[in-house]
Design a protein around this motif. Sequence first.
Motif, PDB file in Angstrom:
ATOM      1  N   PHE A  93       3.892  17.753  -9.985  1.00  0.00           N
ATOM      2  CA  PHE A  93       3.519  16.364  -9.729  1.00  0.00           C
ATOM      3  C   PHE A  93       2.065  16.095 -10.113  1.00  0.00           C
ATOM      4  O   PHE A  93       1.746  15.035 -10.658  1.00  0.00           O
ATOM      5  N   CYS A  94       1.193  17.060  -9.831  1.00  0.00           N
ATOM      6  CA  CYS A  94      -0.240  16.887 -10.101  1.00  0.00           C
ATOM      7  C   CYS A  94      -0.621  17.300 -11.517  1.00  0.00           C
ATOM      8  O   CYS A  94      -1.792  17.196 -11.896  1.00  0.00           O
ATOM      9  N   GLY A  95       0.346  17.754 -12.297  1.00  0.00           N
ATOM     10  CA  GLY A  95       0.089  18.052 -13.696  1.00  0.00           C
ATOM     11  C   GLY A  95      -0.872  19.198 -13.925  1.00  0.00           C
ATOM     12  O   GLY A  95      -1.769  19.109 -14.776  1.00  0.00           O
ATOM     13  N   VAL A  96      -0.708  20.284 -13.186  1.00  0.00           N
ATOM     14  CA  VAL A  96      -1.580  21.447 -13.371  1.00  0.00           C
ATOM     15  C   VAL A  96      -1.467  21.957 -14.807  1.00  0.00           C
ATOM     16  O   VAL A  96      -0.362  22.105 -15.344  1.00  0.00           O
ATOM     17  N   ILE A  97      -2.611  22.214 -15.433  1.00  0.00           N
ATOM     18  CA  ILE A  97      -2.649  22.775 -16.776  1.00  0.00           C
ATOM     19  C   ILE A  97      -2.582  24.285 -16.665  1.00  0.00           C
ATOM     20  O   ILE A  97      -3.406  24.907 -15.984  1.00  0.00           O
ATOM     21  N   TRP A 121       0.847  -1.196   0.000  1.00  0.00           N
ATOM     22  CA  TRP A 121       0.000   0.000   0.000  1.00  0.00           C
ATOM     23  C   TRP A 121       0.888   1.253   0.000  1.00  0.00           C
ATOM     24  O   TRP A 121       0.664   2.188  -0.773  1.00  0.00           O
ATOM     25  N   ILE A 122       1.887   1.245   0.877  1.00  0.00           N
ATOM     26  CA  ILE A 122       2.781   2.405   0.976  1.00  0.00           C
ATOM     27  C   ILE A 122       3.556   2.608  -0.324  1.00  0.00           C
ATOM     28  O   ILE A 122       3.690   3.728  -0.827  1.00  0.00           O
ATOM     29  N   ALA A 123       4.046   1.509  -0.894  1.00  0.00           N
ATOM     30  CA  ALA A 123       4.852   1.609  -2.111  1.00  0.00           C
ATOM     31  C   ALA A 123       4.052   2.169  -3.274  1.00  0.00           C
ATOM     32  O   ALA A 123       4.598   2.871  -4.139  1.00  0.00           O
ATOM     33  N   ALA A 124       2.750   1.860  -3.310  1.00  0.00           N
ATOM     34  CA  ALA A 124       1.901   2.293  -4.423  1.00  0.00           C
ATOM     35  C   ALA A 124       1.321   3.687  -4.230  1.00  0.00           C
ATOM     36  O   ALA A 124       0.689   4.234  -5.138  1.00  0.00           O
ATOM     37  N   ALA A 125       1.538   4.292  -3.055  1.00  0.00           N
ATOM     38  CA  ALA A 125       0.905   5.571  -2.734  1.00  0.00           C
ATOM     39  C   ALA A 125       1.501   6.720  -3.546  1.00  0.00           C
ATOM     40  O   ALA A 125       2.719   6.782  -3.766  1.00  0.00           O
ATOM     41  N   ASN A 126       0.639   7.633  -3.973  1.00  0.00           N
ATOM     42  CA  ASN A 126       1.108   8.851  -4.643  1.00  0.00           C
ATOM     43  C   ASN A 126       2.115   9.601  -3.773  1.00  0.00           C
ATOM     44  O   ASN A 126       3.096  10.161  -4.268  1.00  0.00           O
ATOM     45  N   LEU A 127       1.857   9.617  -2.470  1.00  0.00           N
ATOM     46  CA  LEU A 127       2.721  10.360  -1.551  1.00  0.00           C
ATOM     47  C   LEU A 127       4.142   9.797  -1.567  1.00  0.00           C
ATOM     48  O   LEU A 127       5.119  10.553  -1.491  1.00  0.00           O
ATOM     49  N   LYS A 152      -3.354  18.718  -3.883  1.00  0.00           N
ATOM     50  CA  LYS A 152      -2.468  18.173  -2.850  1.00  0.00           C
ATOM     51  C   LYS A 152      -3.229  17.241  -1.918  1.00  0.00           C
ATOM     52  O   LYS A 152      -2.768  16.129  -1.599  1.00  0.00           O
ATOM     53  N   GLU A 153      -4.410  17.674  -1.477  1.00  0.00           N
ATOM     54  CA  GLU A 153      -5.164  16.868  -0.524  1.00  0.00           C
ATOM     55  C   GLU A 153      -5.686  15.587  -1.161  1.00  0.00           C
ATOM     56  O   GLU A 153      -5.635  14.510  -0.558  1.00  0.00           O
ATOM     57  N   HIS A 154      -6.212  15.688  -2.357  1.00  0.00           N
ATOM     58  CA  HIS A 154      -6.742  14.497  -3.023  1.00  0.00           C
ATOM     59  C   HIS A 154      -5.630  13.514  -3.371  1.00  0.00           C
ATOM     60  O   HIS A 154      -5.712  12.320  -3.049  1.00  0.00           O
ATOM     61  N   GLN A 155      -4.598  13.997  -4.039  1.00  0.00           N
ATOM     62  CA  GLN A 155      -3.602  13.070  -4.572  1.00  0.00           C
ATOM     63  C   GLN A 155      -2.591  12.604  -3.530  1.00  0.00           C
ATOM     64  O   GLN A 155      -2.268  11.412  -3.470  1.00  0.00           O
ATOM     65  N   LEU A 156      -2.065  13.511  -2.712  1.00  0.00           N
ATOM     66  CA  LEU A 156      -1.019  13.130  -1.773  1.00  0.00           C
ATOM     67  C   LEU A 156      -1.586  12.553  -0.481  1.00  0.00           C
ATOM     68  O   LEU A 156      -1.114  11.527   0.009  1.00  0.00           O
ATOM     69  N   HIS A 157      -2.600  13.190   0.082  1.00  0.00           N
ATOM     70  CA  HIS A 157      -3.146  12.728   1.360  1.00  0.00           C
ATOM     71  C   HIS A 157      -4.281  11.725   1.192  1.00  0.00           C
ATOM     72  O   HIS A 157      -4.427  10.811   2.000  1.00  0.00           O
ATOM     73  N   GLY A 158      -5.097  11.893   0.155  1.00  0.00           N
ATOM     74  CA  GLY A 158      -6.208  10.971  -0.070  1.00  0.00           C
ATOM     75  C   GLY A 158      -5.851   9.807  -0.970  1.00  0.00           C
ATOM     76  O   GLY A 158      -6.597   8.833  -1.047  1.00  0.00           O
ATOM     77  N   ASP A 159      -4.726   9.899  -1.673  1.00  0.00           N
ATOM     78  CA  ASP A 159      -4.263   8.865  -2.604  1.00  0.00           C
ATOM     79  C   ASP A 159      -5.290   8.612  -3.716  1.00  0.00           C
ATOM     80  O   ASP A 159      -5.471   7.475  -4.158  1.00  0.00           O
ATOM     81  N   VAL A 160      -5.944   9.671  -4.167  1.00  0.00           N
ATOM     82  CA  VAL A 160      -6.886   9.556  -5.285  1.00  0.00           C
ATOM     83  C   VAL A 160      -6.099   9.415  -6.577  1.00  0.00           C
ATOM     84  O   VAL A 160      -5.164  10.181  -6.839  1.00  0.00           O
ATOM     85  N   LYS A 161      -6.499   8.438  -7.397  1.00  0.00           N
ATOM     86  CA  LYS A 161      -5.791   8.139  -8.643  1.00  0.00           C
ATOM     87  C   LYS A 161      -6.766   8.119  -9.806  1.00  0.00           C
ATOM     88  O   LYS A 161      -7.986   8.020  -9.603  1.00  0.00           O
ATOM     89  N   PRO A 162      -6.264   8.225 -11.037  1.00  0.00           N
ATOM     90  CA  PRO A 162      -7.155   8.155 -12.203  1.00  0.00           C
ATOM     91  C   PRO A 162      -8.004   6.887 -12.167  1.00  0.00           C
ATOM     92  O   PRO A 162      -7.508   5.802 -11.858  1.00  0.00           O
ATOM     93  N   GLY A 163      -9.294   7.052 -12.454  1.00  0.00           N
ATOM     94  CA  GLY A 163     -10.206   5.922 -12.437  1.00  0.00           C
ATOM     95  C   GLY A 163     -10.911   5.715 -11.111  1.00  0.00           C
ATOM     96  O   GLY A 163     -11.864   4.926 -11.028  1.00  0.00           O
ATOM     97  N   ASP A 164     -10.471   6.399 -10.042  1.00  0.00           N
ATOM     98  CA  ASP A 164     -11.158   6.299  -8.755  1.00  0.00           C
ATOM     99  C   ASP A 164     -12.494   7.037  -8.813  1.00  0.00           C
ATOM    100  O   ASP A 164     -12.746   7.833  -9.726  1.00  0.00           O
ATOM    101  N   THR A 165     -13.335   6.774  -7.806  1.00  0.00           N
ATOM    102  CA  THR A 165     -14.635   7.442  -7.705  1.00  0.00           C
ATOM    103  C   THR A 165     -14.779   8.007  -6.297  1.00  0.00           C
ATOM    104  O   THR A 165     -14.670   7.264  -5.311  1.00  0.00           O
TER     105      THR A 165
END
Length: 648
Positions: free
Chosen positions: A54-58, A13-19, A286-299
Amino acid sequence: MDTDIVWRPSEAWIAAANLTRFAAAQGFGGASYDVLHRWSTSQPGAFWSAVWDFCGVIGDKGSVSYVPAADGGMLGGQWFPEARLNFAENLLRGADAEPAIIESDEAGISRRTTRGGLRAEVARVAAGLRAAGVVAGDRVAGILPNRIEALVALLATAALGATWSSCSPDFGAVAILDRLGQIAPRVLIATPRYCYGGKEHDISGRIGELAAQMPGLTDVVLIGGEAPVGGARAHRWEDFGDAGAPLSFTRVPFAQPLYVLYTSGTTGKPKAIVHSTGGVLLQHLKEHQLHGDVKPGDTVSWYTNTAWMMYHWVISALACNASVVLTDGAAIPRTADGLDVGLLWRVAAEAGVTHFGISPKFLLTVAEAGYRPSERVDLSKLLSVLSAGAPVAPDQFDWLYDAVKADMMFASISGGTEIIGCFMIGNPTLPVRRGQLTCKALGHAVDVLDERHASVIGRKGDLVCTEPFPSMPLTFWGEGGDKRYHDTYFAQRPGIWTHGDLAEQTIHGSAIIYGRTDTTLKPGGVRIGTAEIYATVESFHEVEDCLVFGAPVSGDEEIVLCLKPIEGGSISAELAGRIRKAIREAASPRHVPHRIHAIAAVPYTLNGKRVEGAARATMLGEVVKNRDSLSNPEALEIFRSLSRDSAL
């Protein structure tokens, strides 16, 4: 052995985390979270620039990430002064066929739309707003339920670089005018009818009343009905704009106003907090991707209405290439068979929700009903449950891991409308401890200070932030806004943001929130948080709801506990005695209420928070300044008759 730990992430889990990937990319691979956090607050420009990348801001970041204030303080600095970006452009990324929105109501899932479908609707409505004369800097307001149309209106407004502000349609006319009336919107988008609790409510008259009192309003767009609009131009939602219009985005400065959000307003007119485009986007990514570990395809889902900051928080998950669930109506609707505590769990299962957000009160009601989600619905895709709005009691942590899912990340998070995000938050690389908020959020120099303004660990104090961050408000809307902003957060400790929460930081870097400092109890001069009392009382099935506050007595303060019994029940002296004993054992003798009263209802704000201060003021014969900020102001009347002689 640390007996407080209720969940520990696996190595996989830790290894796969965005953080984990983010830390490694910044040269902190293998370092502790504390080291990463200290870097994020000591090098704010480098940290937030790394979040952008990291979050790919446009957008165009520019060459400068942060220019400190001349005095080095929290106010007056500039974030990304050369940047140009558009909020809607970032949320509307992704391929046309990818899912974007799942809409649900009291009957379950009602509609779905893809990213291509969402973009087409945003393009149409943006064309309508453009034709109405809306340009960057104008305000567009909504009185809308949490459905697809509200999101389309928000994104269309943001696509033009304009500023969005919204209220839920169940707010009264005065409450809406106290909020939206402050910002003089050019366009109002509203629904004359909405459904809640199985009933349709007609507010067309309210819409007309509001339109007539909003100077500068030129256009009103109505969804699902008709209403008088005064001197403004009226439009039907389905005819508004150009169905074939191309989608374009106006890129604006980082500090361009994006949202105006409002405080609860129980001590006066709600404060209109102005948030920046870049600050909101970076904070939420930051909150979604790093702390929440939200990834593409999540809901991602969060039960909220369009007036609460969590609405704005959850929709930002679109910028992570995740889908978002929008939920309208009651979270627990009443049916012929009683309360339906399983509705949101069924929606989560059908939608494949990975991140499920809710309030502690909802979790308590579900648990008391004996409903065990893991035994009733398929939650195999669930990765995380999140909760905000009030402290989560320790036994609720146990219930979640027993009745919902054993292997998931639970995040009790805490922040506020004023930062449109969190100071204390979850972390996919750290263990979850019973009754505690896992860690300080990256980029926030959070601390707990005592009355000496000294940092303390293991003792209660004021939750503060000592360094600037991008999602700080730009100002409060209206005359004297800068001064009102300063007086609210910086008057108590010059140069330090004092948040208004009574908190304790632990040796693990986690925290416990005890409630708001404006409701802190002080019997015998000792500060006591209300959360510890609420947590104990809520374990009694005989009590449906409760309220606690302090009342002056002989130069001191006594604790007043008000209990609403379950339907058909009562509050007896025997029950009051058992509750006092439980509070003494679970908290301390100082927490034991001096007075216990039975009441028929607990007053709440329109955003669903208990109103201790208004109840206390009413009992003392004082004037409650803004009853229109309450969802049930009539509940205050019972407090007029409470006396020490009538207490249990």
